[in-house]
Motif scaffolding. Structure first.
Motif, mmCIF file in Angstrom:
data_model
loop_
_atom_site.group_PDB
_atom_site.id
_atom_site.type_symbol
_atom_site.label_atom_id
_atom_site.label_comp_id
_atom_site.label_asym_id
_atom_site.label_seq_id
_atom_site.Cartn_x
_atom_site.Cartn_y
_atom_site.Cartn_z
ATOM 1 N N UNK B 130 47.982 -2.567 73.227
ATOM 2 C CA UNK B 130 49.035 -2.198 74.168
ATOM 3 C C UNK B 130 49.542 -3.430 74.923
ATOM 4 N N UNK B 134 53.199 -5.244 74.165
ATOM 5 C CA UNK B 134 54.184 -5.273 75.242
ATOM 6 C C UNK B 134 54.692 -6.697 75.482
ATOM 7 N N UNK B 466 27.891 -3.858 90.886
ATOM 8 C CA UNK B 466 28.472 -5.161 91.230
ATOM 9 C C UNK B 466 28.305 -5.493 92.710
ATOM 10 N N UNK B 506 29.346 -10.320 89.362
ATOM 11 C CA UNK B 506 30.398 -10.689 90.313
ATOM 12 C C UNK B 506 31.775 -10.366 89.749
ATOM 13 N N UNK B 508 34.444 -8.016 88.698
ATOM 14 C CA UNK B 508 34.652 -6.626 89.064
ATOM 15 C C UNK B 508 35.227 -5.888 87.878
#
Lengths: 623, 623
Positions: B130, B134, B466, B506, B508
């Motif tokens: 995707x 794009x 996390x 760390x 995320x």
């Protein structure tokens, strides 16, 4: 608080939702978001459309009105308040609860097939439009922009948009001229190969031009947009405030300047048509830079292929890193603020036992002391002055119906701040004017340990603030306690008390790494529903740290507290502190003594000085 | 390592990129990703297409070949290796460096206008397709699916896809029957109102049916897909392994079952056409659930309006929370693993001073000791056996060219693990067989403090992993040290050693909250380029914690180490530990003594037992 009766208003709104004068086709639902056209957190009275239609005036909430229903989405801070302020026409949608539908899902469940959902394209941010529009389209409905705001059409006594005089800030406050800011911005634009940058956030316009205003309470901003080209500067602003000689001189409107620094002043309302003209005139590879939070209306003015959208603008990022003039100003502002709070707490200590001081009186007294300080402009947010159970309501603001009298039997929490011409403050202290219980001291001490853990943290350059959030919670977690808010937010320099792009939160938003010169708050807390609230908040400056090994020259950072207000030692259970934590408190109080003490002395505030000295006696840890 | 000569191969690839037999229209670029059709981390030899075309065989990398160029994107772990393994035909694109273009940007900069970029739609995940599609479209190019894999057309001696016998796991290992797993899955499907669920990840297929395989090294999985309907079960798998009587019995293929539990076995290669048939037969509101990492080909088989994509599937989430049978199995596996490592370290202690033990010999010896344990199947990943400077290469694997001899002058790092029929292990210990320097001990102790900080952390239910990452770094950060990898990953139960949806990092990523029963690794480290590497890794189980205030009944969690291998006390600078940390080490070692000691005794491994007792002497902290 009695609810606002909205039956008639909703009837009128539903009429205009079908009225061809305002809508091309009838809309079966109309969305009324919280914000203004600049996606501001604090808004002017004329922009309080959601409060007007529903009665609910909390800071966050979205109303949706359909032909049959009226529903309000808001979060946990406001469930009670919204329920009190809204009448039976409204359904409260409690966000964050498992069974609460999203706005999209709810719309899909109540709308007849092939519905149109209207919204003011100036109020809805582009990213929200995109999400909502996609969800509705996939269910066979359409999100449509309604040019004229439908609330405004029925809001007969809507206040005027404020248009107050501007304040010019010279180099001693800003450190950089607006001209140099434009040069730096253009160099960022050149790096990203964009030809135009559209400034839509009010604090970004104010920062860029070194101007301040008072169009919105607490935020020293003014209604304006700017469009910066590589050779042009357009400022969209209304009113005769641009006729003010100091403003004209500051912006050099009447000087002969190089054309690329000549500011073209245009009416506030012409931003859309001007931007459409920019959009229509673009040739291949000419991009226009906008925040992805800019309004759908302005974003749409630029054809999709030419848009360059980022979550944080280069101004937002530059503004966050304070220069020396700004940090020096912030330091001065915090010293003055500390003077005011020493006066206040000294006064409270004497007055509270008399039983005559209410939360509102205390808040007013805090404002009075602050207003005696040089360059005081206004408060930086509505003072949270709360005692006993009110302290557990995180966004509490005392009103006559809830106003409680301070006593020697309850914890008092004061979260307050001010705008000074040299800086913005935001400080929370939690005090007991009698004898705190062992449990209250225990909780306070865990919160303090969390506060220190963040404030004294050392971390490598490039670390994002959200990685520090757990440090603030660790001591609480060990005992099975926690608080349900983030630990810190960015703070502006004589600007908004909440600003991006950095912060300290367990929520993983796309925060930018912390850098030396950034300023954030450090404010862990603990709240016991129905009995008390504790929060300890300093504003802290990110500074380089000295470490033994210095991360292989990657460099390291830590925080320096700008807030210098004593932390009540009476509330501390010293035996729960480590030696390092105990030393931190003593060194912090020593600095309060030296810096704020000197200023109290200079201002001849001897009683407050004595209070400060008493409150900053070193802690002694039992070995 | 000499580079692979790829001139001829690239010529052939460029020919097939224009050959109408394989492509509808010529493609100007062809992308060769790392993965297989299941987006596996570890792949079978037949799927090592990127290594075949380029010579670079690291675990991560994407090759793109155009008519003029050949470029390889990989990350910092592999810059050196890729540069060594590839010839001059290839340009190395160093990901993570500022000036390295993304694949999309690079393609746009080198392709002629209106180009077609080909990729095998089975290999590229839907979310990547995707994004790439794009970006290319907005620059006037097209990403096109090329059905036949172009590498396979030129790879004349491509190994066959493995199709090895299956292992059936009974309830004593799995705790839940496959039938009950199907029932639970269908209930999740009903909750989300989906009619079909497509299982594409190999470990999810294996877990769902309580089967294991050995088609991929280190991961006990087998090539298969499954499509689960509300009333049907289809398993796509090749080979006569389904004729194996225990497998037939396990899956009840020959029994008279309720139709909704009858497994229909179909050829592996028929998944696409079967899924297309499912897609074509859907009526309004019938959704199909897929991972958003499923291949573009399978995702496209379902019309867009009918797709329900999530980052983590319900199987991934259910699989992560181990039941009692699984945690008991994991415990057993870790005790056996500890026995093997006690034997190994005892042996190394005697042999290293002789100067005859190389990294490869040590790794082989570790495997030998593990293979003596009951229910040993294979290793769970390639053993990282590294001494001195090799220890600083985080993903090091000894090969003859780099093989170093262990000595009493260097730190030795061993990161290894195994697959046992009752569980998967992954453990790192860092040892010194002579006298460590003060600096080495200092660094080791900071890493240990970080390890303990995570392992002993208490946190409320609902916390994401996390948020714990910084605990592992705090002691290192205080001195200006850090490590550039995450702190932990999910671990499967006799399944992949790396699995979602939880972890401690760390970065995320969208990790799911930790829950009691989840199993992760806790592995902080410190690496000094050119001299040594330190890492201390335990596999830990998430368990409920007891706290004083229990988060207002929200409940709290902590970790229990499953790994029970001594941490070398010689490497610890006891004076850098707090009393609490010191107690943690002593209690951990006491548990090693009791649990592993008993097993060593049972197995008659007396010398290793004496080593264990010596290595687990309590630390004494100088007050």
């Amino acid at each position: 608080m009695s609810p606002k009766i909205t039956t008639e208003l909703l009837k009128q709104l539903r009429q205009v939702m079908r009225n061809p004068k305002y809508v091309q086709e009838p809309v079966q639902a109309y969305i009324v978001p919280s914000g203004d056209a600049h996606q501001s957190e604090y808004i002017a009275p004329c922009d309080c459309r959601r409060a007007f239609i529903s009665g609910f005036d909390g800071s966050a909430g979205t109303a949706i009105v359909t032909e049959q229903h009226a529903a309000m989405w808001t979060d946990g801070r406001y469930f009670l308040q919204a329920a009190h302020q809204m009448d039976n026409n409204w359904t409260l949608m409690k966000m964050g609860l498992k069974d609460t539908p999203t706005q999209e899902d709810w719309l899909v469940s109540v709308l007849p097939e092939g519905s149109k959902v209207g919204v003011d394209p100036f109020i809805i941010p582009a990213d929200q439009w995109k999400r909502m529009s996609k969800a509705l389209r996939s269910a066979g409905h359409d999100l449509v922009p309604v040019k004229e705001n439908l609330i405004d059409t029925i809001w007969t006594d809507c206040p005027q948009r404020p248009c107050k005089p501007l304040i010019t800030l010279d180099l001693s406050y800003t450190g950089i001229s607006w001209r140099d800011k434009i040069i730096a911005l253009r160099s960022k634009m050149a790096e990203r190969k964009v030809m135009w940058f559209v400034v839509t956030a009010l604090d970004e316009v104010a920062w860029l031009f070194n101007l301040r205003g008072s169009d919105v309470e607490y935020n020293p901003v003014f209604f304006a947009y700017a469009v910066i080209g590589m050779n042009t500067i357009r400022l969209f602003i209304d009113g005769d405030r641009m006729m003010d000689p100091p403003v004209r001189e500051h912006l050099q409107l009447d000087s002969t300047l190089e054309p690329e620094f000549k500011i073209q002043v245009l009416p506030y309302g012409s931003i859309l048509s001007e931007l459409q003209a920019v959009g229509a005139g673009l040739s291949a590879k000419e991009k226009v830079w906008l925040s992805d939070k800019a309004s759908h209306a302005l974003t749409e003015a630029i054809p999709k292929a030419y848009r360059y959208l980022t979550p944080y603008t280069p101004i937002c990022i530059a503004k966050a890193v304070k220069n020396t003039a700004e940090t020096e100003g912030m330091r001065r502002a915090h010293i003055k603020d500390a003077v005011a709070l020493c006066e206040l707490f000294n006064w409270l200590e004497k007055e509270v036992p008399k039983g005559t001081v209410t939360e509102i009186i205390a808040a007013d007294k805090a404002e009075e002391f602050r207003s005696q300080q040089k360059d005081f402009v206004e408060l930086s947010f509505a003072t949270i002055s709360s005692t006993g159970p009110n302290g557990a309501i995180i966004h509490y603001k005392p009103v006559p119906e809830t106003n409680r009298t301070l006593s020697v039997n309850e914890i008092y929490l004061l979260d307050s701040g001010a705008q000074y011409k040299d800086g913005t403050t935001d400080v929370t202290r939690t005090m007991h004017f009698g004898t705190p219980s062992a449990y209250e001291k225990e909780c306070f001490t865990y919160v303090l340990k969390g506060h220190i853990a963040v404030s004294a943290a050392i971390f490598p350059n490039g670390t994002k603030g959200h990685l520090l959030d757990s440090f603030a919670r660790s001591a609480l977690w060990d005992c099975g306690l926690d608080y349900l808010h983030g630990t810190g937010h960015g703070v502006g320099s004589f600007l908004n008390v909440h600003e991006g792009p950095c912060g300290i939160s367990y929520k993983t938003f796309a925060d930018e790494p912390l850098e030396a010169g950034m300023i954030v708050s450090d404010e862990p807390g603990y709240y016991e529903d129905g009995s008390f609230g504790i929060r300890i908040e300093n504003v802290v400056l990110v500074i380089p740290a000295e470490t033994k090994y210095n991360f292989k020259n990657r460099g390291s950072l830590t925080f320096e507290p700008l807030t210098l207000v004593p932390i009540q030692t009476k509330m501390i259970d010293v035996n729960l502190l480590t030696e390092k934590e105990c030393n931190w408190v003593n060194e912090y109080h020593q600095k309060c003594r030296e810096v704020v003490g000197a200023e109290l002395e200079r201002q001849g505030r001897h009683e407050a000085l004595r209070w400060l000295l008493r409150e900053t006696e070193p802690l002694a840890r039992v070995q």
